[in-house]
Design a protein around this motif. Sequence first.
Motif, PDB file in Angstrom:
ATOM      1  N   SER A  93       0.829  -1.209   0.000  1.00  0.00           N
ATOM      2  CA  SER A  93       0.000   0.000   0.000  1.00  0.00           C
ATOM      3  C   SER A  93       0.859   1.252   0.000  1.00  0.00           C
ATOM      4  O   SER A  93       1.944   1.284   0.583  1.00  0.00           O
ATOM      5  CB  SER A  93      -0.900   0.046   1.243  1.00  0.00           C
ATOM      6  OG  SER A  93      -1.811  -1.016   1.249  1.00  0.00           O
ATOM      7  N   THR A 143      -4.187   3.502  -1.770  1.00  0.00           N
ATOM      8  CA  THR A 143      -4.457   2.159  -2.290  1.00  0.00           C
ATOM      9  C   THR A 143      -5.841   1.755  -1.783  1.00  0.00           C
ATOM     10  O   THR A 143      -6.058   1.640  -0.588  1.00  0.00           O
ATOM     11  CB  THR A 143      -3.397   1.164  -1.780  1.00  0.00           C
ATOM     12  OG1 THR A 143      -2.103   1.624  -2.186  1.00  0.00           O
ATOM     13  CG2 THR A 143      -3.652  -0.226  -2.330  1.00  0.00           C
ATOM     14  N   ASP A 206       3.587   2.038 -10.586  1.00  0.00           N
ATOM     15  CA  ASP A 206       3.749   2.722  -9.302  1.00  0.00           C
ATOM     16  C   ASP A 206       5.051   3.500  -9.208  1.00  0.00           C
ATOM     17  O   ASP A 206       5.230   4.302  -8.291  1.00  0.00           O
ATOM     18  CB  ASP A 206       3.647   1.732  -8.146  1.00  0.00           C
ATOM     19  CG  ASP A 206       4.693   0.619  -8.235  1.00  0.00           C
ATOM     20  OD1 ASP A 206       5.065   0.230  -9.357  1.00  0.00           O
ATOM     21  OD2 ASP A 206       5.131   0.125  -7.184  1.00  0.00           O
ATOM     22  N   ASP A 240      -1.019  -2.110 -10.022  1.00  0.00           N
ATOM     23  CA  ASP A 240      -0.171  -1.072  -9.436  1.00  0.00           C
ATOM     24  C   ASP A 240      -0.114   0.164 -10.335  1.00  0.00           C
ATOM     25  O   ASP A 240       0.951   0.723 -10.569  1.00  0.00           O
ATOM     26  CB  ASP A 240       1.237  -1.611  -9.170  1.00  0.00           C
ATOM     27  CG  ASP A 240       1.934  -2.113 -10.430  1.00  0.00           C
ATOM     28  OD1 ASP A 240       1.295  -2.158 -11.504  1.00  0.00           O
ATOM     29  OD2 ASP A 240       3.134  -2.455 -10.351  1.00  0.00           O
ATOM     30  N   HIS A 271      -3.921   1.097  -7.405  1.00  0.00           N
ATOM     31  CA  HIS A 271      -2.817   1.838  -6.777  1.00  0.00           C
ATOM     32  C   HIS A 271      -2.002   0.966  -5.818  1.00  0.00           C
ATOM     33  O   HIS A 271      -1.561   1.438  -4.761  1.00  0.00           O
ATOM     34  CB  HIS A 271      -3.325   3.086  -6.046  1.00  0.00           C
ATOM     35  CG  HIS A 271      -4.243   3.930  -6.858  1.00  0.00           C
ATOM     36  ND1 HIS A 271      -3.805   4.782  -7.846  1.00  0.00           N
ATOM     37  CD2 HIS A 271      -5.598   4.048  -6.846  1.00  0.00           C
ATOM     38  CE1 HIS A 271      -4.843   5.394  -8.402  1.00  0.00           C
ATOM     39  NE2 HIS A 271      -5.937   4.954  -7.810  1.00  0.00           N
ATOM     40  N   LEU A 272      -1.801  -0.285  -6.178  1.00  0.00           N
ATOM     41  CA  LEU A 272      -0.893  -1.124  -5.392  1.00  0.00           C
ATOM     42  C   LEU A 272       0.550  -0.661  -5.606  1.00  0.00           C
ATOM     43  O   LEU A 272       0.845   0.094  -6.537  1.00  0.00           O
ATOM     44  CB  LEU A 272      -1.029  -2.588  -5.818  1.00  0.00           C
ATOM     45  CG  LEU A 272      -2.296  -3.314  -5.370  1.00  0.00           C
ATOM     46  CD1 LEU A 272      -2.465  -4.612  -6.142  1.00  0.00           C
ATOM     47  CD2 LEU A 272      -2.254  -3.590  -3.866  1.00  0.00           C
TER      48      LEU A 272
END
Length: 324
Positions: A93, A143, A206, A240, A271-272
């Motif tokens: 996260s 996340t 990410d 991600d 949003h990992l």
Amino acid sequence: MLQHRAEFDATVTFRNGGALQTQGFRVDVPHADVTHADISALFVASLSLLMVDRVELDRVRVFAEPHKGTRGGPADTTALPRPGARERLVELSHVITDGMITYPGLPAPEIRPYLTHEQSRDRYAPGTEFLIGSITMVGNTGTYLDSPIHRYADGTDLAGLPLDRLADLPAVVVRTLGGAERGIDVGALAAYDVAGRAVLLHTGGDAHWGTPEYAVDAPYLTRDGAAWLVEHGAALVGIDAVNIDDIAGEGPGERPAHTLLLAAGIPIVEHLTGLAELPPTGARFTAAPPRVTGFGTFPVRAYAAVPATEPHDHHRSAGWLPTG
């Protein structure tokens, strides 16, 4: 019990270029009527191949023979945790901070103290003090997990999601970072057994978290890829990147991945981060939001439990990065 193996020639092409050819390769198979797709998946698992685009088989022969313990096959017990084996926990996260931007156009969280330590001193005995915080935010912060009501007015909300869709799920990590295509299609997924698993899409998106580039030409799951995951029984899908759908080519704002996955009751985690720390298989994934009624999305503390097979396994995260 009669056991079977398969022998075949194979040509594998990879999403990031290159190919692999084998002749007379053998794997354990569960039964005599095994399909080419099942054999392909066993072949990919046996070699721990990453970023596979397509597997083509030729000269397939299934025959009776005792299993040899093919990695990922029906007689493989190495993925099972040893009695007393330790696990390491991997954080997946992003940290939520005051004023940060998760998704362009949505408001940033406001984090303030409702009661400070100093203010609380008059309420309690000498030497006793507390902090009570206040946060104002939209559900799509950091996340977070999407439940079906996020897309469908009559869908299940956060409070109605069963824990077996959120916690301790066997994970499959699909690595696509470095590929030429933004869209994650069936070819990137077809070699994996996703039934009952959390399918985690490791795109590398990410790396741009917290910058304007995070939402520019971001990776996403295609309509066909989402349909394949639904058909093959994925329990949860995570990515991600900024969105599981293509927001760069929005057009009228269509969201096929959200539409198909949430219609099937498959939660989505967006949003990992940190997926490079996980092996392709063997981890167990958890992303459980609070039980908020009438709410469709909420931040989660996503993490994975990974078997610690070596004393210093926690120093070897880079070893999971794709080399194919």
